[in-house]
Design an enzyme around this catalytic site. Structure first.
Site, PDB file in Angstrom:
ATOM      1  CB  CYS A   1      -0.878  -0.015   1.247  1.00  0.00           C
ATOM      2  SG  CYS A   1      -2.245   1.142   1.109  1.00  0.00           S
TER       3      CYS A   1
ATOM      4  CG  ASP B   1      -4.860  -1.548   9.461  1.00  0.00           C
ATOM      5  OD1 ASP B   1      -3.808  -1.909  10.038  1.00  0.00           O
ATOM      6  OD2 ASP B   1      -4.908  -0.561   8.695  1.00  0.00           O
TER       7      ASP B   1
END
Ligand SMILES: O=C(O)c1ccccc1NCC(=O)[C@H](O)[C@H](O)COP(=O)(O)O
Length: 217
Positions: A8, A131
């Site tokens: 990412c 997350d």
């Protein structure tokens, strides 16, 4: 089953090359002005056009309104939208319907009570990103390089595909996979040499460690 990796926060064509060479499956493009990984739409478009087939292009937004998503999706070729804010179940449904793209909803986990959030979104999201919950006054809702207690996920399974994220790096990803049973992992800070600066060697080491997770503990 081999592990799929999402890197990412790509910013440069060198990042794209490193991700493709390493064999990652997903490339994340961040649209969040406070982030060191933020891209303007024209930058993101140029970068997305460099990403080879076989690597899914994921646009990450935070509580974005329709105008913002309209602008991004009109100009940037994409394979998936990642919603990384406080988007409701209804908003996830709306976004899926409006853009016709798969949606990955991020869920922040700090303790066991947060796990209920996962079940809330399994029916509406195409994927979940599990997350670490950001610290209370953090500038960023993700990409903080912080891990949560992976043992919270041990033995749990969901019908919706999910990715593990938060504080992963080449040294700990094998253990994280072993403890959680994740078949997909996501990383940002752990493959950087400074905030927003990706490191090709760390990307290669991360993908290698995630896809050949021989536990070293
Ligand atoms: O990465 C960012 O700058 C970011 C900004 C705003 C919202 C989310 C962000 N990142 C989300 C991600 O998908 C990260 O890869 C994920 O949180 C893991 O990050 P890290 O702990 O740094 O590996």
């Amino acid at each position: 089953m081999t592990t799929s990796v999402k890197i990412c926060g790509l910013k440069t064509t060198d990042d794209v090359a490193a991700v493709a060479a390493a064999g990652a499956r997903y490339a994340g493009l961040v649209f969040f002005a406070k982030s060191p990984r933020h891209l303007e739409i024209d930058q993101a478009r140029n970068l997305a056009l460099e990403i080879p087939e076989g690597v899914a292009k994921v646009a990450l937004t935070v509580n974005a309104d329709d105008a913002t998503l309209d602008a991004i999706t009109a100009q940037v070729p994409l394979d998936m939208l990642q919603l990384h804010g406080k988007e409701s179940v209804e908003r996830v449904q709306e976004v899926r319907a409006r853009y016709g793209l798969p949606v990955m909803k991020a869920i922040g986990i700090a303790d066991e009570a947060d796990l209920a959030q996962i079940s809330t979104y399994t029916q509406v999201a195409d994927q979940l990103l599990i997350d670490a919950k950001p610290p209370k006054h953090a500038d960023l809702p993700g990409g903080n390089g912080l891990a949560f207690d992976w043992r919270l996920l041990a033995g749990r399974r969901w019908a919706t595909p999910w990715m593990l994220a938060g504080g992963l790096n080449p040294e700990n990803v094998a253990e994280a996979i072993h403890l959680t049973g994740a078949t997909q992992v996501d990383v940002s800070s752990g493959v950087e040499s400074a905030p927003g600066v990706k490191n090709a060697k760390k990307i290669a080491d991360f993908v290698q460690a995630a896809t050949n997770p021989v536990p070293r503990f």
